[in-house]
Motif scaffolding. Structure first.
Motif, PDB file in Angstrom:
ATOM      1  N   ALA A  30      -8.734  48.672  -0.709  1.00 57.66           N
ATOM      2  CA  ALA A  30      -7.382  48.119  -0.573  1.00 57.66           C
ATOM      3  C   ALA A  30      -6.353  49.156  -1.024  1.00 57.66           C
ATOM      4  CB  ALA A  30      -7.255  46.847  -1.400  1.00 57.66           C
ATOM      5  N   ASN A  31      -5.182  49.084  -0.431  1.00 56.50           N
ATOM      6  CA  ASN A  31      -4.062  49.948  -0.790  1.00 56.50           C
ATOM      7  C   ASN A  31      -3.467  49.467  -2.111  1.00 56.50           C
ATOM      8  OD1 ASN A  31      -1.128  50.725  -0.741  1.00 56.50           O
ATOM      9  ND2 ASN A  31      -1.803  51.722   1.147  1.00 56.50           N
ATOM     10  N   VAL A  32      -3.043  50.383  -2.976  1.00 57.90           N
ATOM     11  CA  VAL A  32      -2.483  49.978  -4.271  1.00 57.90           C
ATOM     12  C   VAL A  32      -1.207  49.149  -4.119  1.00 57.90           C
ATOM     13  CG1 VAL A  32      -3.541  51.823  -5.632  1.00 57.90           C
ATOM     14  CG2 VAL A  32      -1.269  52.171  -4.670  1.00 57.90           C
ATOM     15  N   PHE A  33      -0.467  49.340  -3.029  1.00 59.29           N
ATOM     16  CA  PHE A  33       0.738  48.546  -2.811  1.00 59.29           C
ATOM     17  C   PHE A  33       0.381  47.088  -2.514  1.00 59.29           C
ATOM     18  CE2 PHE A  33       1.880  52.912  -1.659  1.00 59.29           C
ATOM     19  CZ  PHE A  33       2.907  53.122  -2.571  1.00 59.29           C
ATOM     20  N   ASP A  34      -0.684  46.903  -1.712  1.00 59.11           N
ATOM     21  CA  ASP A  34      -1.168  45.548  -1.445  1.00 59.11           C
ATOM     22  C   ASP A  34      -1.692  44.916  -2.732  1.00 59.11           C
ATOM     23  OD1 ASP A  34      -0.558  45.885   1.239  1.00 59.11           O
ATOM     24  OD2 ASP A  34      -2.571  46.608   1.733  1.00 59.11           O
ATOM     25  N   CYS A  35      -2.350  45.714  -3.531  1.00 57.57           N
ATOM     26  CA  CYS A  35      -2.876  45.235  -4.806  1.00 57.57           C
ATOM     27  C   CYS A  35      -1.726  44.776  -5.713  1.00 57.57           C
ATOM     28  CB  CYS A  35      -3.700  46.329  -5.476  1.00 57.57           C
ATOM     29  SG  CYS A  35      -4.559  45.797  -6.967  1.00 57.57           S
ATOM     30  N   ALA A  36      -0.644  45.540  -5.739  1.00 54.20           N
ATOM     31  CA  ALA A  36       0.522  45.161  -6.548  1.00 54.20           C
ATOM     32  C   ALA A  36       1.066  43.808  -6.094  1.00 54.20           C
ATOM     33  CB  ALA A  36       1.602  46.237  -6.457  1.00 54.20           C
ATOM     34  N   SER A  37       1.107  43.590  -4.792  1.00 55.45           N
ATOM     35  CA  SER A  37       1.565  42.301  -4.263  1.00 55.45           C
ATOM     36  C   SER A  37       0.643  41.171  -4.693  1.00 55.45           C
ATOM     37  CB  SER A  37       1.624  42.332  -2.736  1.00 55.45           C
ATOM     38  OG  SER A  37       2.575  43.266  -2.315  1.00 55.45           O
ATOM     39  N   LEU A  38      -0.655  41.423  -4.691  1.00 55.72           N
ATOM     40  CA  LEU A  38      -1.615  40.404  -5.114  1.00 55.72           C
ATOM     41  C   LEU A  38      -1.479  40.088  -6.604  1.00 55.72           C
ATOM     42  CD1 LEU A  38      -4.760  41.459  -3.077  1.00 55.72           C
ATOM     43  CD2 LEU A  38      -3.363  39.412  -2.758  1.00 55.72           C
ATOM     44  N   PHE A  39      -1.203  41.104  -7.414  1.00 60.35           N
ATOM     45  CA  PHE A  39      -0.966  40.855  -8.840  1.00 60.35           C
ATOM     46  C   PHE A  39       0.217  39.906  -9.015  1.00 60.35           C
ATOM     47  CE2 PHE A  39      -3.433  44.725 -10.138  1.00 60.35           C
ATOM     48  CZ  PHE A  39      -4.261  44.068 -11.029  1.00 60.35           C
ATOM     49  N   TYR A  40       1.253  40.154  -8.242  1.00 61.94           N
ATOM     50  CA  TYR A  40       2.443  39.312  -8.312  1.00 61.94           C
ATOM     51  C   TYR A  40       2.124  37.889  -7.841  1.00 61.94           C
ATOM     52  CZ  TYR A  40       7.197  37.681  -7.565  1.00 61.94           C
ATOM     53  OH  TYR A  40       8.349  36.953  -7.599  1.00 61.94           O
ATOM     54  N   LYS A  41       1.402  37.788  -6.736  1.00 60.63           N
ATOM     55  CA  LYS A  41       1.071  36.491  -6.141  1.00 60.63           C
ATOM     56  C   LYS A  41       0.169  35.654  -7.053  1.00 60.63           C
ATOM     57  CE  LYS A  41      -1.262  34.471  -2.153  1.00 60.63           C
ATOM     58  NZ  LYS A  41      -2.076  34.753  -0.981  1.00 60.63           N
ATOM     59  N   HIS A  42      -0.849  36.281  -7.617  1.00 62.76           N
ATOM     60  CA  HIS A  42      -1.836  35.542  -8.415  1.00 62.76           C
ATOM     61  C   HIS A  42      -1.481  35.469  -9.904  1.00 62.76           C
ATOM     62  CE1 HIS A  42      -4.815  34.803  -5.303  1.00 62.76           C
ATOM     63  NE2 HIS A  42      -4.543  36.007  -4.837  1.00 62.76           N
ATOM     64  N   ASN A  43      -0.506  36.240 -10.333  1.00 61.54           N
ATOM     65  CA  ASN A  43      -0.091  36.261 -11.734  1.00 61.54           C
ATOM     66  C   ASN A  43      -1.281  36.455 -12.680  1.00 61.54           C
ATOM     67  OD1 ASN A  43       1.781  36.258 -13.806  1.00 61.54           O
ATOM     68  ND2 ASN A  43       1.617  34.047 -14.124  1.00 61.54           N
TER      69      ASN A  43
END
Length: 155
Positions: A107-120
């Motif tokens: 996975a791309n780190v930018f997508d990962c950052a979005s997932l961190f935000y989404k899943h808290n």
């Protein structure tokens, strides 16, 4: 006589290729892990010793069964007072989170950052062939962002 357009021929859109900035380049490989039958006090000691906020819980085949965090330990501390029991004497299994989102190492780190935000959440385990192979944390993504800061992200 027809209307003439003064607009020139439009250029084809540039094809921009993103550089692969992948989770696997920033994930941790050497992990502190626990087993579900260990005591919460062992988790508390390890979190303090290693300065981490949580860790994966695995079975004997290194398959992910949950995550135990400092917040889960807080729950046990709170319950120990309520039930008048020693702090940390319960098994991890009772307090760990078992519904754990995971992420692919490609996975791309930018997508990962979005997932961190989404899943808290604070960390994502990385699973390959049903086995835990690594972990990526919010801090790892921050490190990636700082390394990439000011670079041209496209080629």
């Amino acid at each position: 006589m027809g209307i003439k357009s003064f607009q020139g021929k439009r250029a084809e859109p540039e094809k921009i290729m993103s550089l692969p900035i992948l989770v696997e380049d920033y994930m941790s490989h050497s992990l502190i892990t626990f087993r579900k039958d260990q005591l919460v006090v062992e988790v508390m000691e390890a979190l303090i010793k290693h300065k981490i906020s949580g860790a994966p819980v695995v079975d004997e085949h290194n398959r992910l069964v949950g995550i135990i965090s400092d917040g889960d330990c807080m729950k046990q501390i709170s319950e120990s007072r309520y039930y008048n029991m020693p702090i940390g004497d319960m098994q991890i299994e009772k307090f760990m989170e078992t519904n754990v989102p995971t992420i692919d190492r490609k996975a791309n780190v930018f997508d990962c950052a979005s997932l961190f935000y989404k899943h808290n959440c604070r960390r994502f385990p990385i699973i390959e062939n049903d086995r835990l192979v690594g972990m990526i944390s919010r801090k790892d993504i921050l490190c990636a962002a700082l390394k990439l800061r000011g670079q041209n992200w496209h080629s």
